[in-house]
Design a protein around this motif. Structure first.
Motif, PDB file in Angstrom:
ATOM      1  N   HIS A  48      66.111 103.379  52.998  1.00  0.00           N
ATOM      2  CA  HIS A  48      65.567 104.140  51.931  1.00  0.00           C
ATOM      3  C   HIS A  48      66.002 103.943  50.731  1.00  0.00           C
ATOM      4  O   HIS A  48      65.338 104.052  49.462  1.00  0.00           O
ATOM      5  CB  HIS A  48      65.678 105.683  52.365  1.00  0.00           C
ATOM      6  N   LEU A  49      67.382 103.387  50.617  1.00  0.00           N
ATOM      7  CA  LEU A  49      67.944 103.045  49.158  1.00  0.00           C
ATOM      8  C   LEU A  49      67.077 102.017  48.636  1.00  0.00           C
ATOM      9  O   LEU A  49      67.364 101.583  47.423  1.00  0.00           O
ATOM     10  CB  LEU A  49      69.239 102.879  49.256  1.00  0.00           C
ATOM     11  N   GLY A  50      66.685 100.933  49.607  1.00  0.00           N
ATOM     12  CA  GLY A  50      66.085 100.106  49.080  1.00  0.00           C
ATOM     13  C   GLY A  50      64.595 100.125  48.386  1.00  0.00           C
ATOM     14  O   GLY A  50      64.088  99.248  47.789  1.00  0.00           O
ATOM     15  N   GLY A  51      64.367 101.441  48.528  1.00  0.00           N
ATOM     16  CA  GLY A  51      62.995 101.864  47.891  1.00  0.00           C
ATOM     17  C   GLY A  51      61.590 101.186  48.604  1.00  0.00           C
ATOM     18  O   GLY A  51      61.811 100.317  49.606  1.00  0.00           O
ATOM     19  N   GLN A  52      60.527 101.377  47.812  1.00  0.00           N
ATOM     20  CA  GLN A  52      59.096 100.880  48.340  1.00  0.00           C
ATOM     21  C   GLN A  52      58.701  99.677  47.373  1.00  0.00           C
ATOM     22  O   GLN A  52      59.096  99.904  46.195  1.00  0.00           O
ATOM     23  CB  GLN A  52      58.327 102.012  48.115  1.00  0.00           C
ATOM     24  N   GLU A  53      57.880  99.002  47.771  1.00  0.00           N
ATOM     25  CA  GLU A  53      57.192  97.775  47.122  1.00  0.00           C
ATOM     26  C   GLU A  53      56.438  98.313  45.816  1.00  0.00           C
ATOM     27  O   GLU A  53      56.530  97.558  44.998  1.00  0.00           O
ATOM     28  CB  GLU A  53      56.343  96.928  48.011  1.00  0.00           C
ATOM     29  N   THR A  54      56.025  99.551  45.873  1.00  0.00           N
ATOM     30  CA  THR A  54      54.920  99.949  44.700  1.00  0.00           C
ATOM     31  C   THR A  54      55.760 100.177  43.529  1.00  0.00           C
ATOM     32  O   THR A  54      55.348 100.660  42.594  1.00  0.00           O
ATOM     33  CB  THR A  54      54.189 100.902  45.162  1.00  0.00           C
ATOM     34  N   ILE A  55      57.288 100.763  43.567  1.00  0.00           N
ATOM     35  CA  ILE A  55      57.999 101.125  42.755  1.00  0.00           C
ATOM     36  C   ILE A  55      59.345 100.641  42.682  1.00  0.00           C
ATOM     37  O   ILE A  55      60.272 101.409  43.224  1.00  0.00           O
ATOM     38  CB  ILE A  55      57.772 102.695  42.319  1.00  0.00           C
ATOM     39  N   ALA A  56      59.445  99.608  42.149  1.00  0.00           N
ATOM     40  CA  ALA A  56      60.826  98.951  42.149  1.00  0.00           C
ATOM     41  C   ALA A  56      61.636  99.669  41.058  1.00  0.00           C
ATOM     42  O   ALA A  56      62.951 100.108  41.093  1.00  0.00           O
ATOM     43  CB  ALA A  56      61.151  97.621  42.109  1.00  0.00           C
ATOM     44  N   ALA A  57      61.056  99.761  39.949  1.00  0.00           N
ATOM     45  CA  ALA A  57      61.685 100.530  38.957  1.00  0.00           C
ATOM     46  C   ALA A  57      60.654 101.534  38.297  1.00  0.00           C
ATOM     47  O   ALA A  57      59.392 101.312  38.280  1.00  0.00           O
ATOM     48  CB  ALA A  57      61.883  99.525  37.547  1.00  0.00           C
ATOM     49  N   PHE A  58      61.262 102.483  37.813  1.00  0.00           N
ATOM     50  CA  PHE A  58      60.332 103.499  37.160  1.00  0.00           C
ATOM     51  C   PHE A  58      59.959 103.444  35.763  1.00  0.00           C
ATOM     52  O   PHE A  58      58.818 103.593  35.226  1.00  0.00           O
ATOM     53  CB  PHE A  58      60.910 105.155  37.208  1.00  0.00           C
ATOM     54  N   SER A  59      60.934 102.716  34.925  1.00  0.00           N
ATOM     55  CA  SER A  59      60.862 102.509  33.488  1.00  0.00           C
ATOM     56  C   SER A  59      61.650 101.040  33.283  1.00  0.00           C
ATOM     57  O   SER A  59      62.445 100.710  34.137  1.00  0.00           O
ATOM     58  CB  SER A  59      61.374 103.660  32.721  1.00  0.00           C
ATOM     59  N   MET A  60      61.713 100.591  32.042  1.00  0.00           N
ATOM     60  CA  MET A  60      62.273  99.069  31.997  1.00  0.00           C
ATOM     61  C   MET A  60      63.476  99.668  31.858  1.00  0.00           C
ATOM     62  O   MET A  60      64.415  98.495  31.925  1.00  0.00           O
ATOM     63  CB  MET A  60      61.452  98.524  30.382  1.00  0.00           C
ATOM     64  N   GLU A  61      64.222 100.789  31.449  1.00  0.00           N
ATOM     65  CA  GLU A  61      65.431 101.258  31.367  1.00  0.00           C
ATOM     66  C   GLU A  61      66.178 100.948  32.776  1.00  0.00           C
ATOM     67  O   GLU A  61      67.232 100.411  32.918  1.00  0.00           O
ATOM     68  CB  GLU A  61      65.718 102.370  30.953  1.00  0.00           C
ATOM     69  N   ASP A  62      65.472 101.258  33.925  1.00  0.00           N
ATOM     70  CA  ASP A  62      65.981 101.087  35.087  1.00  0.00           C
ATOM     71  C   ASP A  62      66.216  99.590  35.521  1.00  0.00           C
ATOM     72  O   ASP A  62      67.060  99.252  36.446  1.00  0.00           O
ATOM     73  CB  ASP A  62      64.838 101.770  36.210  1.00  0.00           C
ATOM     74  N   CYS A  63      65.564  98.747  34.965  1.00  0.00           N
ATOM     75  CA  CYS A  63      65.809  97.264  35.227  1.00  0.00           C
ATOM     76  C   CYS A  63      67.020  97.006  34.694  1.00  0.00           C
ATOM     77  O   CYS A  63      67.779  95.780  35.447  1.00  0.00           O
ATOM     78  CB  CYS A  63      64.385  96.519  34.659  1.00  0.00           C
ATOM     79  N   ALA A  64      67.465  97.531  33.441  1.00  0.00           N
ATOM     80  CA  ALA A  64      69.068  97.151  33.049  1.00  0.00           C
ATOM     81  C   ALA A  64      69.998  97.706  33.946  1.00  0.00           C
ATOM     82  O   ALA A  64      71.026  97.278  33.705  1.00  0.00           O
ATOM     83  CB  ALA A  64      69.043  97.668  31.431  1.00  0.00           C
ATOM     84  N   LEU A  65      69.819  98.621  34.935  1.00  0.00           N
ATOM     85  CA  LEU A  65      70.729  99.199  35.858  1.00  0.00           C
ATOM     86  C   LEU A  65      70.774  98.230  37.132  1.00  0.00           C
ATOM     87  O   LEU A  65      71.421  98.828  38.223  1.00  0.00           O
ATOM     88  CB  LEU A  65      70.517 100.552  36.275  1.00  0.00           C
ATOM     89  N   TRP A  66      70.515  96.882  37.160  1.00  0.00           N
ATOM     90  CA  TRP A  66      70.354  96.288  38.496  1.00  0.00           C
ATOM     91  C   TRP A  66      71.736  95.974  38.960  1.00  0.00           C
ATOM     92  O   TRP A  66      72.160  95.879  40.203  1.00  0.00           O
ATOM     93  CB  TRP A  66      69.643  94.856  38.188  1.00  0.00           C
ATOM     94  N   LYS A  67      72.765  95.845  37.837  1.00  0.00           N
ATOM     95  CA  LYS A  67      74.310  95.751  38.434  1.00  0.00           C
ATOM     96  C   LYS A  67      74.608  96.925  39.115  1.00  0.00           C
ATOM     97  O   LYS A  67      75.445  96.737  40.000  1.00  0.00           O
ATOM     98  CB  LYS A  67      75.188  95.508  37.272  1.00  0.00           C
ATOM     99  N   ARG A  68      74.320  98.277  38.506  1.00  0.00           N
ATOM    100  CA  ARG A  68      74.526  99.601  39.283  1.00  0.00           C
ATOM    101  C   ARG A  68      74.274  99.609  40.664  1.00  0.00           C
ATOM    102  O   ARG A  68      74.751 100.031  41.561  1.00  0.00           O
ATOM    103  CB  ARG A  68      74.243 100.625  38.455  1.00  0.00           C
ATOM    104  N   HIS A  69      72.916  99.068  40.899  1.00  0.00           N
ATOM    105  CA  HIS A  69      72.432  99.062  42.028  1.00  0.00           C
ATOM    106  C   HIS A  69      73.096  97.873  43.115  1.00  0.00           C
ATOM    107  O   HIS A  69      73.216  98.017  44.379  1.00  0.00           O
ATOM    108  CB  HIS A  69      70.865  98.768  42.089  1.00  0.00           C
TER     109      HIS A  69
END
Length: 752
Positions: free
Chosen positions: A127-148
């Motif tokens: 579930h933490l891996g998320g779903q294929e249709t929404i990896a990021a909610f906004s572009m700001e979430d993409c900058a948090l890839w190190k946190r993930h």
């Protein structure tokens, strides 16, 4: 020896003693039993929640994943605040719930009949891996890839710790648990990778410099094929042999070009001057019977759909092509092993008392835990199958996969199978964005603000303002007018290229339009004669040029020009309400929609606003509000600004005064020429905003239904406008430093 009571019994006794002390000796005995029953019920409810807390939260977790998978795809094609808010809550809550449950599992007791609760740890990673249709909610979430990535390490370690420390269940369940661990870890790792991939394209990313070099190389390698293929498709359109697959083929092959152009990573030295093949393309589109409106706008939609999937979903990459089937196979295998383990345990079960408590059989677990386990398994398999179907139905990336397999003969069967599935599942006529044009009219908004009640005034005091924006469907007339103007500008031989410079707004298109005769064909001349028989061409041109001179369109800052021409458009609309001419009606409607749309971009979205722009918007709004206090309604307001109110000194309202003087000159021009001039002003403003509002704005609104201004920027790319700009002299030669082999091998500093 005194036995220690359970915590629930201890608290229950304390609560009853406190209740008796509170009621006192003289209280009626019949008053406190209901209160005691309430406290007892609350205690039992608390005990029930403590026992079934993890089960309930696990069901909530999988429900959130199902909602995200099914609902996230709609935000690309719909502008809905309710949908956006629900997705935001679900996106944030999904990770929080899964992490919270993993933490609670570390405190799970040793009840052997609840051992299946530990078995759910790998599902939480899934579930933490998320779903294929929404990896990021906004572009700001993409900058948090190190946190993930850090969460991947910590949560995986936590899940392993929970299982190793507390698992005392059936050994037959170890194999399906391991498979689910593999699925969960790989899916979470894929999410971090997809966020990193999209974040590398985000504005301000440290890897942008590396993409610039690759973008130039990609541009020079693919640009000639792209426009040459587009030329061939336009020819096929003229022969009425256009197939939708050709549009998708061009968009998928030119995906990297369009992405680089939208995100502003193509170096200026890559944008070469116009060439013969590009001139032939624009001329052919303009001369076609329907001017290929469907082709260019549909191509822009497909381009932006691919970019959306690349930035916000897991579809935008070839890694998922192999990962999705692999995850489905592993999840299905784990489900089969779980069913087999259940069957074997039931057959070998001779009685619950014959088996040690430390190693219970599957049949000795709580029935509710077994049911939830089946729900998790079936839900995981169903979500994987659904994501594969949605990959085919809602994304154009299967075409990217087909394109990558075309040159490999050993994958010909797979390529054929994918093409057949796509043709059956993919609806070719579906619109890939909301198709809505937000409208914000300053006069209407100020009128409604004056009519607001006490509650709205109080809300405005604390910073909560009501949004008076409306939406209209992007009309075919507007698309036709925009494309026609762009093709006219691109094929005009008398221009020197200055009007193609979108880096600044100087009203060049409008000044060229004002210098032309008011009618350019015999049909337009006849219509103009019927409209104003006494009109003189030189007088018409002089009136239009005088209006532009008063408006200072060449020197006025952009936001002030938007405010001024917004007021001028409203005044001109009042004057031509009764017109029945089809061409004039088309220009009027397009100008009105563009006026309100660009005002929305400036006033509500903050596009192109600096400190001066914020000040201009605030002062203009204040002046309109003050002037509205002297009139009754909108019509009277516009009429008094147009005619000049003798009781009011318009010079005290700079924007209204200049709008009065500009409209006075424009109203001397025949309606056809006047509305063509106003439309050209707004079209140049629209192209200027599209090119300069920044890639962050375009990328952000791809996930909220899309903006028409983003389609305009891709439209400029399709028509080859970036190739027509004249770039400045470059400090470095055209060769890339990275390609200089001597710098890597022969340079003295690199030796040894």
């Amino acid at each position: 020896m005194t036995t220690m009571r359970a915590p629930s019994e201890f608290y229950h006794g304390c609560n009853m003693r406190l209740l008796r002390d509170h009621l006192g000796r003289d209280s009626d005995a019949q008053n406190y039993p209901p209160m005691a029953q309430i406290i007892s019920s609350l205690t039992r409810a608390q005990q029930l929640w403590n026992e079934w807390e993890i089960q309930c939260l696990v069901l909530v977790s999988i429900s959130l994943q199902a909602f995200l998978l099914l609902a996230a795809g709609f935000r690309k094609r719909h502008r809905s605040r309710v949908l956006s808010g629900l997705l935001w809550l679900a996106y944030l809550s999904a990770d929080s719930v899964a992490i919270f449950v993993l933490g609670r599992l570390t405190l799970h007791g040793g009840d052997p009949r609840h051992q299946l609760v530990i078995f759910w740890a790998p599902f939480l990673l899934l579930h933490l891996g998320g779903q294929e249709t929404i990896a990021a909610f906004s572009m700001e979430d993409c900058a948090l890839w190190k946190r993930h990535l850090l969460n991947l390490t910590t949560q995986t370690s936590l899940a392993v710790y929970v299982v190793v420390k507390q698992w005392r269940g059936d050994k037959l369940l170890v194999a399906p648990m391991v498979l689910m661990f593999v699925c969960g870890v790989s899916k979470y790792a894929e999410r971090a990778w997809d966020l990193r991939r999209a974040g590398s394209r985000a504005p301000g990313s440290s890897s942008i410099a590396g993409h610039v070099t690759g973008a130039r190389r990609e541009f020079e390698r693919e640009v000639f094929w792209y426009y040459d293929r587009l030329n061939q498709v336009v020819v096929e359109m003229e022969e009425l042999r256009l197939r939708p697959e050709l549009v998708v083929e061009i968009a998928t092959r030119g995906f990297q070009l369009s992405l680089d152009f939208l995100m502003d990573v193509v170096p200026a030295k890559s944008l070469r001057p116009e060439t013969d093949w590009n001139e032939g393309l624009v001329a052919r589109i303009r001369s076609s019977e329907n001017r290929a409106d469907y082709l260019v706008y549909r191509l822009a939609e497909v381009h932006l759909s691919l970019i959306y999937d690349y930035l916000y979903t897991k579809f935008g990459g070839l890694l998922g092509v192999l990962h999705r089937p692999a995850t489905l196979v592993l999840t299905s295998a784990a489900l089969s092993m779980f069913v087999i383990a259940q069957g074997i345990s039931c057959q070998n079960q001779n009685g619950t008392n014959d088996r040690p408590a430390a190693a219970p059989s599957s049949s000795s677990y709580y029935e509710a835990d077994v049911i939830i386990s089946y729900i998790l398994f079936v839900g995981a398999v169903t979500l994987e199958i659904s994501s594969i179907f949605m990959w085919f139905m809602s994304s154009y990336w299967p075409y990217m996969t087909i394109s990558s397999l075309q040159r490999r003969d050993k994958y010909r069967a797979l390529q054929t199978m994918l093409r057949l599935i796509v043709r059956r599942l993919r609806p070719g006529s579906r619109v890939e964005w909301s198709g809505k044009l937000p409208q914000h009219n300053t006069i209407d908004a100020c009128i409604r603000e004056n009519q607001a009640g006490l509650v709205e005034h109080m809300m405005r005091r604390i910073g909560i303002e009501r949004d008076y924006t409306t939406q209209v469907v992007v009309s075919t007339e507007l698309k036709t007018v925009l494309l026609g103007q762009l093709l006219e500008i691109a094929t005009t031989t008398s221009t020197a290229g200055e009007e193609l410079d979108f880096t600044r707004f100087h009203g060049r298109w409008a000044r060229d339009e004002a210098s032309r005769p008011s009618c350019s064909s015999q049909s337009e001349a006849a219509a103009a004669a019927a409209d104003r028989p006494a009109a003189d061409a030189s007088t018409e041109s002089a009136g239009a040029q005088e209006a532009l001179r008063i408006s200072a369109i060449q020197d006025l800052d952009f936001v002030s020009s938007v405010i001024l021409w917004h007021l001028v458009t409203d005044i001109s609309l009042l004057d031509d309400e009764s017109t029945t001419d089809g061409a004039i009606t088309k220009l009027r409607r397009s100008s009105q929609e563009l006026s309100n749309y660009i005002m929305y971009l400036v006033a509500k979205c903050g596009v192109m606003l600096g400190s001066d722009g914020h000040y201009a918007v605030k002062v203009a709004r204040r002046d309109v509000l003050l002037f509205l206090g002297m009139v009754v309604d909108r019509t009277e307001f516009i009429r008094k600004v147009r005619d000049g109110d003798p009781d009011v000194n318009l010079r005290e309202f700079p924007a209204l005064d200049r709008a009065h003087r500009v409209s006075s000159e424009l109203l001397k021009v025949q309606a056809r020429h006047r509305w063509k001039l106003i439309a050209v002003v707004w079209l140049e403003m629209l192209c200027y905003v599209a090119h300069n509002c920044g890639p962050g704005f375009h990328a952000k609104h791809l996930s909220t239904g899309g903006e028409f201004v983003t389609h305009v920027k891709i439209l400029l790319f399709i028509l080859g406008f970036p190739l027509r700009g004249h770039s400045k002299e470059q400090l470095f030669p055209s060769e890339e430093i990275e390609e200089r082999k001597f710098f890597k091998s022969s340079h003295p500093w690199r030796r040894g």
